[in-house]
Design a protein around this motif. Structure first.
Motif, PDB file in Angstrom:
ATOM      1  N   ARG A 189       0.856  -1.192   0.000  1.00 41.18           N
ATOM      2  CA  ARG A 189       0.000   0.000   0.000  1.00 41.18           C
ATOM      3  C   ARG A 189       0.891   1.240   0.000  1.00 41.18           C
ATOM      4  NH1 ARG A 189      -5.412  -0.721   1.411  1.00 41.18           N
ATOM      5  NH2 ARG A 189      -5.996  -2.892   1.766  1.00 41.18           N
ATOM      6  N   GLY A 190       1.560   1.448  -1.135  1.00 40.62           N
ATOM      7  CA  GLY A 190       2.595   2.457  -1.227  1.00 40.62           C
ATOM      8  C   GLY A 190       2.130   3.853  -0.862  1.00 40.62           C
ATOM      9  N   ALA A 191       2.853   4.473   0.063  1.00 43.39           N
ATOM     10  CA  ALA A 191       2.492   5.819   0.504  1.00 43.39           C
ATOM     11  C   ALA A 191       2.631   6.843  -0.617  1.00 43.39           C
ATOM     12  CB  ALA A 191       3.352   6.230   1.693  1.00 43.39           C
ATOM     13  N   LYS A 192       3.435   6.538  -1.635  1.00 44.04           N
ATOM     14  CA  LYS A 192       3.541   7.469  -2.757  1.00 44.04           C
ATOM     15  C   LYS A 192       2.192   7.654  -3.445  1.00 44.04           C
ATOM     16  CE  LYS A 192       8.299   6.094  -3.903  1.00 44.04           C
ATOM     17  NZ  LYS A 192       8.186   4.739  -3.309  1.00 44.04           N
ATOM     18  N   VAL A 193       1.354   6.636  -3.404  1.00 42.33           N
ATOM     19  CA  VAL A 193       0.022   6.747  -4.009  1.00 42.33           C
ATOM     20  C   VAL A 193      -0.773   7.831  -3.302  1.00 42.33           C
ATOM     21  CG1 VAL A 193      -2.148   5.537  -4.444  1.00 42.33           C
ATOM     22  CG2 VAL A 193       0.028   4.334  -4.738  1.00 42.33           C
ATOM     23  N   THR A 194      -0.840   7.741  -1.980  1.00 38.91           N
ATOM     24  CA  THR A 194      -1.597   8.716  -1.207  1.00 38.91           C
ATOM     25  C   THR A 194      -0.975  10.101  -1.298  1.00 38.91           C
ATOM     26  OG1 THR A 194      -2.092   6.903   0.326  1.00 38.91           O
ATOM     27  CG2 THR A 194      -2.687   9.117   1.027  1.00 38.91           C
ATOM     28  N   MET A 195       0.360  10.164  -1.213  1.00 42.79           N
ATOM     29  CA  MET A 195       1.026  11.455  -1.333  1.00 42.79           C
ATOM     30  C   MET A 195       0.710  12.120  -2.670  1.00 42.79           C
ATOM     31  SD  MET A 195       4.808  10.741   0.287  1.00 42.79           S
ATOM     32  CE  MET A 195       5.039  10.385   2.039  1.00 42.79           C
ATOM     33  N   SER A 196       0.684  11.310  -3.726  1.00 45.74           N
ATOM     34  CA  SER A 196       0.374  11.854  -5.045  1.00 45.74           C
ATOM     35  C   SER A 196      -1.077  12.318  -5.118  1.00 45.74           C
ATOM     36  CB  SER A 196       0.652  10.807  -6.127  1.00 45.74           C
ATOM     37  OG  SER A 196       2.014  10.439  -6.137  1.00 45.74           O
ATOM     38  N   GLY A 226       8.322  -3.529 -16.998  1.00 47.05           N
ATOM     39  CA  GLY A 226       7.942  -4.714 -16.240  1.00 47.05           C
ATOM     40  C   GLY A 226       7.725  -4.393 -14.789  1.00 47.05           C
ATOM     41  N   GLY A 227       6.849  -5.144 -14.127  1.00 52.02           N
ATOM     42  CA  GLY A 227       6.548  -4.891 -12.734  1.00 52.02           C
ATOM     43  C   GLY A 227       5.726  -3.634 -12.566  1.00 52.02           C
ATOM     44  N   SER A 228       5.419  -3.327 -11.331  1.00 53.43           N
ATOM     45  CA  SER A 228       4.592  -2.155 -11.010  1.00 53.43           C
ATOM     46  C   SER A 228       5.199  -1.415  -9.834  1.00 53.43           C
ATOM     47  CB  SER A 228       3.167  -2.587 -10.676  1.00 53.43           C
ATOM     48  OG  SER A 228       2.584  -3.296 -11.754  1.00 53.43           O
ATOM     49  N   LEU A 229       5.108  -0.083  -9.861  1.00 59.80           N
ATOM     50  CA  LEU A 229       5.771   0.765  -8.876  1.00 59.80           C
ATOM     51  C   LEU A 229       4.826   1.866  -8.419  1.00 59.80           C
ATOM     52  CD1 LEU A 229       8.835   1.560 -11.167  1.00 59.80           C
ATOM     53  CD2 LEU A 229       8.809  -0.273  -9.456  1.00 59.80           C
ATOM     54  N   ASP A 230       4.862   2.198  -7.121  1.00 58.06           N
ATOM     55  CA  ASP A 230       4.101   3.383  -6.716  1.00 58.06           C
ATOM     56  C   ASP A 230       4.789   4.661  -7.176  1.00 58.06           C
ATOM     57  OD1 ASP A 230       6.147   3.382  -4.834  1.00 58.06           O
ATOM     58  OD2 ASP A 230       4.831   3.645  -3.103  1.00 58.06           O
ATOM     59  N   MET A 231       6.057   4.557  -7.639  1.00 52.53           N
ATOM     60  CA  MET A 231       6.716   5.700  -8.269  1.00 52.53           C
ATOM     61  C   MET A 231       5.986   6.095  -9.547  1.00 52.53           C
ATOM     62  SD  MET A 231       9.214   7.736  -7.529  1.00 52.53           S
ATOM     63  CE  MET A 231      10.256   8.992  -8.285  1.00 52.53           C
ATOM     64  N   GLY A 232       5.262   5.146 -10.131  1.00 54.24           N
ATOM     65  CA  GLY A 232       4.456   5.471 -11.299  1.00 54.24           C
ATOM     66  C   GLY A 232       3.445   6.557 -11.008  1.00 54.24           C
ATOM     67  N   TYR A 237      -3.227  -0.980  -2.840  1.00 52.28           N
ATOM     68  CA  TYR A 237      -3.407   0.240  -3.609  1.00 52.28           C
ATOM     69  C   TYR A 237      -3.162  -0.004  -5.093  1.00 52.28           C
ATOM     70  CZ  TYR A 237      -3.489   3.054   0.680  1.00 52.28           C
ATOM     71  OH  TYR A 237      -3.810   3.609   1.890  1.00 52.28           O
ATOM     72  N   SER A 238      -3.799   0.818  -5.902  1.00 54.39           N
ATOM     73  CA  SER A 238      -3.600   0.768  -7.351  1.00 54.39           C
ATOM     74  C   SER A 238      -2.390   1.620  -7.730  1.00 54.39           C
ATOM     75  CB  SER A 238      -4.847   1.288  -8.073  1.00 54.39           C
ATOM     76  OG  SER A 238      -5.948   0.437  -7.837  1.00 54.39           O
ATOM     77  N   TYR A 239      -1.550   1.066  -8.611  1.00 50.95           N
ATOM     78  CA  TYR A 239      -0.355   1.765  -9.070  1.00 50.95           C
ATOM     79  C   TYR A 239      -0.530   2.173 -10.527  1.00 50.95           C
ATOM     80  CZ  TYR A 239       2.187   0.127  -4.900  1.00 50.95           C
ATOM     81  OH  TYR A 239       2.612  -0.114  -3.613  1.00 50.95           O
ATOM     82  N   LYS A 255      18.869   2.180 -17.398  1.00 53.69           N
ATOM     83  CA  LYS A 255      18.195   3.469 -17.422  1.00 53.69           C
ATOM     84  C   LYS A 255      16.747   3.348 -16.947  1.00 53.69           C
ATOM     85  CE  LYS A 255      20.959   5.204 -21.295  1.00 53.69           C
ATOM     86  NZ  LYS A 255      20.935   5.702 -22.695  1.00 53.69           N
ATOM     87  N   SER A 256      16.214   4.448 -16.469  1.00 55.07           N
ATOM     88  CA  SER A 256      14.817   4.486 -16.038  1.00 55.07           C
ATOM     89  C   SER A 256      13.909   4.178 -17.222  1.00 55.07           C
ATOM     90  CB  SER A 256      14.485   5.866 -15.463  1.00 55.07           C
ATOM     91  OG  SER A 256      13.150   5.918 -15.009  1.00 55.07           O
ATOM     92  N   GLY A 257      12.905   3.350 -16.981  1.00 59.94           N
ATOM     93  CA  GLY A 257      11.986   2.957 -18.055  1.00 59.94           C
ATOM     94  C   GLY A 257      10.544   3.063 -17.637  1.00 59.94           C
ATOM     95  N   SER A 258       9.755   2.160 -18.123  1.00 64.43           N
ATOM     96  CA  SER A 258       8.321   2.164 -17.825  1.00 64.43           C
ATOM     97  C   SER A 258       8.016   1.132 -16.755  1.00 64.43           C
ATOM     98  CB  SER A 258       7.519   1.859 -19.093  1.00 64.43           C
ATOM     99  OG  SER A 258       7.853   0.562 -19.579  1.00 64.43           O
ATOM    100  N   SER A 259       6.792   1.153 -16.271  1.00 70.37           N
ATOM    101  CA  SER A 259       6.279   0.095 -15.398  1.00 70.37           C
ATOM    102  C   SER A 259       4.817  -0.098 -15.740  1.00 70.37           C
ATOM    103  CB  SER A 259       6.443   0.472 -13.917  1.00 70.37           C
ATOM    104  OG  SER A 259       5.571   1.546 -13.568  1.00 70.37           O
ATOM    105  N   LEU A 260       4.264  -1.192 -15.282  1.00 73.45           N
ATOM    106  CA  LEU A 260       2.878  -1.515 -15.592  1.00 73.45           C
ATOM    107  C   LEU A 260       1.932  -0.914 -14.561  1.00 73.45           C
ATOM    108  CD1 LEU A 260       3.283  -5.296 -16.520  1.00 73.45           C
ATOM    109  CD2 LEU A 260       3.179  -3.342 -18.074  1.00 73.45           C
TER     110      LEU A 260
END
Length: 390
Positions: free
Chosen positions: A129-136, A309-315, A274-276, A158-163
């Motif tokens: 339940r990434g806090a970045k989601v709520t912060m965003s 690939g994968g999923s991140l709350d940084m998204g 949480y949804s990313y 290098k930084s790329g995409s995530s799902l």
């Protein structure tokens, strides 16, 4: 001033090593990272950051700021420090949290000259339940000019995409009965779960190649001679973009609703994590970070191209602020995240040295943005162009 940034990190290496080891040896699950939060915030306070805890009503989340007192960009570093069940810091978050404060502290030593502010955000529970989601969602990060972090890995990338990802739970309520003596009196909730899996498997033929759907059955009944009156299925549903994911999620929900109708079970649908959102790398910012990696001695041929690939709350952050999430090498041997081998690599001296390299590159990236108006203008122009497409 670049030399001062590098020298600060080198002079404080022992302190940073102790922080990373302490967090690594005391793994805490998401939203329970009290020890990690304490040592990170105390270290920042020692270097004159103003710290606020309980950000977005999460006790282990924090915001730390070093204000130069002069106008200038707001540079944000993201710190993660939650562990995984059973296997501890097998994603290297002990290094991510320490890397963030190392970069922030080093950059703070020069902002009295450059102007601007340095921010550290402690973001718990990235794994669930990434806090970045709520912060965003609550606009906490909207003031930032850039948001920076790097993730441990088996190599530099290098930084790329995530799902984009939704975590769906389907809870089916049936009716218990004796499975041999009076099965006709029962409604089998487990059958509804199994039918949901079958329907989703059929759906796979009719989704795009970027879609990933994978699930488990955490509850499926208590005994073979009792018709299960309660069963649960949990799924991660992922797609390249949030817009396309929403359509897939509706189809997955239809699979569960059809199973409930077929079996007579009652269905409750919820999101158990949480949804990313998908990660939108700011390429201008990414190029700047790669340039700084080369400056601190990483050969150009060692920095691989981005891979999704994968999923991140940084998204979620990247939807609101120009962001990067590159990968840095912590092992000379191939390693895979979320394994015992990765945990051990994140605790070894080699892993710490990789973290130091990344901290230097992150801090130098922040310095470039503080001092180079043209670079910041390009970063913002790209971000605005991406915003117009969403």
């Amino acid at each position: 001033m670049k030399n001062m940034i590098i020298e600060t990190i080198d002079q404080l290496k022992n302190d940073f090593y102790n922080v990373s080891q302490y967090i690594g040896q005391n793994p805490e699950l998401g939203n329970e990272e009290y020890k990690a939060c304490k040592i990170l915030t105390e270290t920042l306070e020692e270097h004159h950051f103003q710290v606020t805890t309980n950000v977005v009503n999460v006790p282990t989340a924090f915001e730390a700021v070093y204000d130069s007192g002069k106008p200038g960009p707001h540079i944000g570093f993201m710190a993660e420090y939650d562990a995984l069940p059973e296997i501890g810091h097998a994603c290297g978050h002990n290094l991510i949290g320490t890397m963030g404060i190392a970069a922030g502290i080093a950059l703070s030593k020069v902002v009295s000259e450059t102007g601007g502010k340095v921010f550290l955000y402690g973001t718990p529970a990235e794994e669930t339940r990434g806090a970045k989601v709520t912060m965003s969602e609550e606009g906490v990060l909207d003031h930032l000019d850039v948001a920076l972090m790097a993730h441990p890995s088996g190599g530099y990338r290098k930084s790329g995409s995530s799902l984009a990802m939704d975590a769906l739970q389907f809870a089916f309520y049936g009716k218990a009965a004796h499975a041999a003596a009076s099965p006709e009196d029962g409604i089998n909730a487990l059958d509804a779960v199994l039918q949901t899996f079958h329907s989703i498997n059929a759906l796979r033929q009719h989704v795009t190649s970027d879609v990933r759907i994978h699930g488990i059955i955490p509850e499926g009944g208590q005994a073979a001679n009792i018709v299960p009156d309660y069963a649960v299925a949990q799924f991660y549903v992922r797609a390249e973009k949030r817009s396309s994911l929403n359509d897939v999620v509706n189809k997955v929900k239809n699979c569960a609703e059809g199973a409930a109708l077929a079996t007579g079970a009652r269905l409750e649908i919820s999101n158990y994590e949480y949804s990313y959102d998908d990660m939108i790398t700011n390429e201008e910012l990414s190029d700047c970070f790669t340039e700084k990696l080369l400056e601190v001695g990483i050969p150009n041929e060692d920095v691989l191209e981005a891979r999704g690939g994968g999923s991140l709350d940084m998204g979620n952050v990247s939807q609101r602020v120009p962001s990067i999430h590159p990968y840095i090498q912590i092992s000379d041997q191939p390693i895979t995240a979320h394994t015992h081998e990765f945990r051990e690599a994140a605790l070894r001296q080699r892993g710490f040295e990789g973290m130091i390299v990344a901290a230097k590159a992150l801090a130098l990236t922040g310095y470039e943005i503080l001092t180079n108006d043209d670079v910041l203008a390009k970063i913002k122009k790209e971000f605005e162009a991406n915003q117009s497409l969403t």
